[in-house]
Design a protein around this motif. Structure first.
Motif, PDB file in Angstrom:
ATOM      1  N   PRO A  64       0.906  -0.967   0.161  1.00 39.63           N
ATOM      2  CA  PRO A  64      -0.269   0.167  -0.231  1.00 39.63           C
ATOM      3  C   PRO A  64       0.554   1.324   0.602  1.00 39.63           C
ATOM      4  CG  PRO A  64       0.018  -0.737   2.000  1.00 39.63           C
ATOM      5  CD  PRO A  64       1.061  -1.997   1.113  1.00 39.63           C
ATOM      6  N   LEU A  65       1.770   1.213   0.307  1.00 40.36           N
ATOM      7  CA  LEU A  65       2.888   2.484   0.344  1.00 40.36           C
ATOM      8  C   LEU A  65       4.028   2.748  -1.033  1.00 40.36           C
ATOM      9  CD1 LEU A  65       3.753   2.561   3.953  1.00 40.36           C
ATOM     10  CD2 LEU A  65       2.443   4.376   2.968  1.00 40.36           C
ATOM     11  N   ALA A  66       3.828   1.135  -2.100  1.00 42.01           N
ATOM     12  CA  ALA A  66       4.326   1.546  -2.897  1.00 42.01           C
ATOM     13  C   ALA A  66       4.675   3.127  -3.691  1.00 42.01           C
ATOM     14  CB  ALA A  66       3.922   0.186  -3.965  1.00 42.01           C
ATOM     15  N   GLY A  67       6.080   3.350  -4.052  1.00 42.17           N
ATOM     16  CA  GLY A  67       6.250   4.614  -4.391  1.00 42.17           C
ATOM     17  C   GLY A  67       6.127   6.036  -3.530  1.00 42.17           C
ATOM     18  N   ARG A  68       6.251   5.576  -2.285  1.00 45.97           N
ATOM     19  CA  ARG A  68       5.851   6.949  -1.279  1.00 45.97           C
ATOM     20  C   ARG A  68       6.735   6.707  -0.634  1.00 45.97           C
ATOM     21  NH1 ARG A  68       0.928   9.987  -3.085  1.00 45.97           N
ATOM     22  NH2 ARG A  68      -0.554   8.407  -2.247  1.00 45.97           N
ATOM     23  N   GLY A  84      10.976   3.054  17.287  1.00 48.01           N
ATOM     24  CA  GLY A  84      11.357   3.483  15.684  1.00 48.01           C
ATOM     25  C   GLY A  84      12.010   2.565  15.267  1.00 48.01           C
ATOM     26  N   THR A  85      12.841   1.167  14.984  1.00 50.51           N
ATOM     27  CA  THR A  85      12.939   0.895  13.908  1.00 50.51           C
ATOM     28  C   THR A  85      11.674  -0.497  14.311  1.00 50.51           C
ATOM     29  OG1 THR A  85      15.372   0.772  15.116  1.00 50.51           O
ATOM     30  CG2 THR A  85      14.746  -1.864  14.385  1.00 50.51           C
ATOM     31  N   ALA A  86      11.029  -1.134  14.531  1.00 49.32           N
ATOM     32  CA  ALA A  86       9.903  -1.293  14.282  1.00 49.32           C
ATOM     33  C   ALA A  86       8.894  -0.654  13.465  1.00 49.32           C
ATOM     34  CB  ALA A  86       9.427  -1.917  15.661  1.00 49.32           C
ATOM     35  N   ILE A  87       8.637   0.789  13.516  1.00 46.82           N
ATOM     36  CA  ILE A  87       8.176   1.017  12.395  1.00 46.82           C
ATOM     37  C   ILE A  87       8.291   1.648  11.173  1.00 46.82           C
ATOM     38  CG2 ILE A  87       6.848   3.820  12.084  1.00 46.82           C
ATOM     39  CD1 ILE A  87       7.124   3.909  14.934  1.00 46.82           C
ATOM     40  N   ALA A  88       9.893   2.187  10.725  1.00 41.36           N
ATOM     41  CA  ALA A  88      10.662   1.564   9.920  1.00 41.36           C
ATOM     42  C   ALA A  88      10.636   0.642   8.961  1.00 41.36           C
ATOM     43  CB  ALA A  88      12.347   2.635  10.275  1.00 41.36           C
ATOM     44  N   ARG A  89      10.467  -0.773   9.840  1.00 40.15           N
ATOM     45  CA  ARG A  89      10.695  -1.648   8.927  1.00 40.15           C
ATOM     46  C   ARG A  89       9.135  -1.922   8.301  1.00 40.15           C
ATOM     47  NH1 ARG A  89      12.045  -5.257  12.873  1.00 40.15           N
ATOM     48  NH2 ARG A  89      14.823  -4.498  12.754  1.00 40.15           N
ATOM     49  N   ALA A  90       7.975  -1.996   9.206  1.00 38.26           N
ATOM     50  CA  ALA A  90       6.957  -2.459   8.987  1.00 38.26           C
ATOM     51  C   ALA A  90       6.632  -1.269   7.456  1.00 38.26           C
ATOM     52  CB  ALA A  90       5.956  -1.670  10.206  1.00 38.26           C
ATOM     53  N   LEU A  91       7.392   0.038   7.576  1.00 35.69           N
ATOM     54  CA  LEU A  91       6.439   0.498   6.170  1.00 35.69           C
ATOM     55  C   LEU A  91       7.454   0.272   4.942  1.00 35.69           C
ATOM     56  CD1 LEU A  91       7.559   4.320   8.231  1.00 35.69           C
ATOM     57  CD2 LEU A  91       5.134   3.063   7.302  1.00 35.69           C
ATOM     58  N   ALA A  92       8.379  -0.261   5.208  1.00 36.30           N
ATOM     59  CA  ALA A  92       9.673  -1.089   4.434  1.00 36.30           C
ATOM     60  C   ALA A  92       9.175  -2.200   3.697  1.00 36.30           C
ATOM     61  CB  ALA A  92      10.648  -0.833   4.729  1.00 36.30           C
ATOM     62  N   GLN A  93       8.102  -2.452   4.824  1.00 35.15           N
ATOM     63  CA  GLN A  93       7.607  -4.127   3.928  1.00 35.15           C
ATOM     64  C   GLN A  93       6.220  -4.056   3.660  1.00 35.15           C
ATOM     65  OE1 GLN A  93       7.298  -6.441   7.780  1.00 35.15           O
ATOM     66  NE2 GLN A  93       9.886  -7.399   7.056  1.00 35.15           N
ATOM     67  N   ALA A  94       5.785  -2.503   3.728  1.00 41.18           N
ATOM     68  CA  ALA A  94       4.657  -1.853   2.700  1.00 41.18           C
ATOM     69  C   ALA A  94       4.827  -1.178   1.421  1.00 41.18           C
ATOM     70  CB  ALA A  94       3.701  -0.835   3.703  1.00 41.18           C
ATOM     71  N   GLY A  95       6.271  -1.046   1.244  1.00 39.50           N
ATOM     72  CA  GLY A  95       6.558  -1.048   0.258  1.00 39.50           C
ATOM     73  C   GLY A  95       7.122   0.675  -0.111  1.00 39.50           C
ATOM     74  N   ALA A  96       7.225   1.565   1.123  1.00 41.63           N
ATOM     75  CA  ALA A  96       7.981   2.261   0.942  1.00 41.63           C
ATOM     76  C   ALA A  96       8.915   2.292   1.148  1.00 41.63           C
ATOM     77  CB  ALA A  96       7.430   3.011   2.173  1.00 41.63           C
ATOM     78  N   GLU A  97       9.546   3.636   0.071  1.00 39.87           N
ATOM     79  CA  GLU A  97      11.352   3.634   0.335  1.00 39.87           C
ATOM     80  C   GLU A  97      11.134   4.633   1.581  1.00 39.87           C
ATOM     81  OE1 GLU A  97      14.042   7.019  -1.819  1.00 39.87           O
ATOM     82  OE2 GLU A  97      12.511   6.503  -2.586  1.00 39.87           O
ATOM     83  N   VAL A  98      11.950   4.196   2.557  1.00 36.78           N
ATOM     84  CA  VAL A  98      12.281   4.456   3.964  1.00 36.78           C
ATOM     85  C   VAL A  98      13.330   5.048   4.124  1.00 36.78           C
ATOM     86  CG1 VAL A  98      12.254   3.957   6.554  1.00 36.78           C
ATOM     87  CG2 VAL A  98      10.350   3.258   4.716  1.00 36.78           C
ATOM     88  N   VAL A  99      13.625   6.577   4.599  1.00 35.27           N
ATOM     89  CA  VAL A  99      15.157   6.738   5.600  1.00 35.27           C
ATOM     90  C   VAL A  99      14.872   6.493   6.597  1.00 35.27           C
ATOM     91  CG1 VAL A  99      16.464   9.313   5.359  1.00 35.27           C
ATOM     92  CG2 VAL A  99      14.881   8.783   3.336  1.00 35.27           C
ATOM     93  N   PHE A 100      15.812   6.751   7.299  1.00 29.25           N
ATOM     94  CA  PHE A 100      15.605   6.003   8.619  1.00 29.25           C
ATOM     95  C   PHE A 100      17.031   6.403   9.018  1.00 29.25           C
ATOM     96  CE2 PHE A 100      17.235   2.940  12.101  1.00 29.25           C
ATOM     97  CZ  PHE A 100      16.223   3.263  13.029  1.00 29.25           C
ATOM     98  N   VAL A 101      16.616   8.280  10.022  1.00 26.47           N
ATOM     99  CA  VAL A 101      17.744   8.185  10.206  1.00 26.47           C
ATOM    100  C   VAL A 101      17.826   8.083  12.558  1.00 26.47           C
ATOM    101  CG1 VAL A 101      18.846  10.861  11.408  1.00 26.47           C
ATOM    102  CG2 VAL A 101      17.231  10.308   9.372  1.00 26.47           C
ATOM    103  N   THR A 102      18.691   7.588  12.782  1.00 24.58           N
ATOM    104  CA  THR A 102      18.926   6.946  13.628  1.00 24.58           C
ATOM    105  C   THR A 102      19.655   7.451  14.933  1.00 24.58           C
ATOM    106  OG1 THR A 102      19.266   4.586  15.110  1.00 24.58           O
ATOM    107  CG2 THR A 102      19.854   4.908  13.107  1.00 24.58           C
ATOM    108  N   GLY A 103      19.221   7.943  15.916  1.00 27.10           N
ATOM    109  CA  GLY A 103      20.973   8.411  17.279  1.00 27.10           C
ATOM    110  C   GLY A 103      21.280   6.538  17.219  1.00 27.10           C
TER     111      GLY A 103
END
Length: 397
Positions: A183-187, A215-234
């Motif tokens: 559902p997030l392909a192309g986002r 935050g890590t779990a959120i990034a993983r879930a978004l990527a699995q939903a098809g999003a291009e994710v930029v993960f800025v982590t401390g």
């Protein structure tokens, strides 16, 4: 999105191999061609005949098959598919992949491939939590390997905890996301995570108890939903997920700069626990004890990253989501924070010591929007992430 796609399925040795039979059926229902590779250990749990019958194709098992290898079959297998899926991915297979070992057909084609790889780990909870497995997992994620699961639950061995292979439909969703569906392909989505470290001197710093797990779990879930994710982590305790662009920072000011460079984005989720204050003038030498007592530290306010992005005009993400970690009057404080910061949503959670949430594996959040407060039940942080990812997908649709 799977119609006409080709998946190479590696079935490892474990009781979860029986789920691979249903996975083949689910992928075939969606028009996906599945070429199965059965390890020697996997064949102890499911038969080549049952795998072949469901896939409708030959099962590959032997690296030294004279017929196949006359045409370099392991190279052809590793390149012909759109995606390689390893399910179940045992501790042994993960270790081989992380170390670059290739002593059988499965490990050889995984090393020879130029295609994306998705693994569905499955093993005993103690094996999963072992430091060696977690090191291997971090290596695989850093190499760009996608991961789905494992889930928490009862084991065939009688123990309980994380280690159960993801259910077939969960793996199908991850396959869909890996192949450009979801559902997030192309986002493009920005996620911040972890604490920040604000230096006092070269060996001391100000920090907080955030592990970066949510935050890590959120990034993983978004990527699995098809999003291009930029993960800025401390500097978080939890390793970053695979399949995302990872930007590592230390301080709040470094995080703000990384966030600005990552824009534009369709959505931005600010899950990082950013220090509100920093030492105004950090020492470039270790501060020594002296007769005068403790040193005086003057503080300066750090940039408000969430408010800065939420208040942008041109270039503001369509959806800006913040977090409010509170210890009392959680909903009231979070509601006021959403208005004050100018963000669209706030996820409020109670991090008082009795909850065990800060640094723990579970979370209990309330979603604050312009329409009011929506409490979510206490659940694992991965479940919170998946629920949030679904809401973000619906909001951006």
């Amino acid at each position: 999105m799977l119609d006409g796609k080709h998946v190479l399925l590696v079935i490892g040795g474990g009781i979860a191999a029986y789920k691979a039979l249903d996975l083949i059926r689910r992928l075939a229902e969606r028009g996906c061609t599945v070429t199965p590779v059965l390890t020697r250990a996997g064949a102890e749990f499911v038969t080549p005949l049952s795998v072949s019958a469901l896939a409708g194709r030959k099962v590959f098992t032997d690296l030294f098959d004279l017929t196949d290898e006359a045409e370099m079959g392991h190279i052809e297998l590793s390149r012909a598919a759109d995606l390689i899926v390893v399910a179940p991915a045992t501790a042994n297979l993960m270790a081989k992949m992380a170390a670059g070992m290739s002593d059988d057909l499965a490990s050889t084609l995984l090393l020879a491939t130029d295609k994306d790889v998705l693994i569905a780990p499955a093993m005993n909870v103690r094996m999963w939590e072992h430091a060696a497995t977690q090191r291997n997992l971090a290596t695989l994620r850093a190499d760009g390997v996608r991961v789905v699961g494992p889930n928490e639950g009862g084991m065939a061995c009688g123990e309980y905890g994380p280690g159960r292979m993801a259910e077939p439909l969960e793996i199908v969703a991850a396959v869909d996301a890996a192949l450009g569906g979801g559902p997030l392909a192309g986002r493009r989505v920005l996620v911040t995570s972890g604490p920040t470290h604000e230096p006092i001197d070269p060996v001391r710093y100000i920090a907080n108890r955030s592990s970066g797990a949510q935050g890590t779990a959120i990034a993983r879930a978004l990527a699995q939903a098809g999003a291009e994710v930029v993960f800025v982590t401390g500097p978080a305790d939890t390793p970053p997920p695979g399949g995302v662009e990872v930007v590592r920072v230390e301080t709040a000011r470094e995080m703000e700069a990384a966030v600005r460079r990552a824009l534009p984005a369709d959505a931005a989720i600010f899950a990082a626990a950013v220090a509100d204050w920093r030492v105004a003038s950090a020492s470039d030498r270790k501060i020594k004890k002296g007769a005068g007592g403790p040193p005086r530290l003057d503080f300066a306010e750090n940039p408000d990253i969430l408010a800065g992005v939420a208040g942008m005009g041109e270039g503001r993400p369509r959806l800006v989501v913040g977090f409010a970690a509170e210890t009392h009057d959680v909903v009231a404080h979070a509601t006021a924070k959403r208005v004050r910061k100018g963000c669209d949503w706030i996820l409020a959670n109670d991090v008082s010591p009795a909850t065990g949430i800060m640094g723990g594996t579970e979370n209990a959040v309330t979603l604050i929007t312009g329409e009011g407060a929506e409490p979510w039940p206490r659940m694992g942080k991965a479940d919170v992430a998946e629920r949030l990812a679904a809401r973000i997908a619906a909001a951006l649709a």
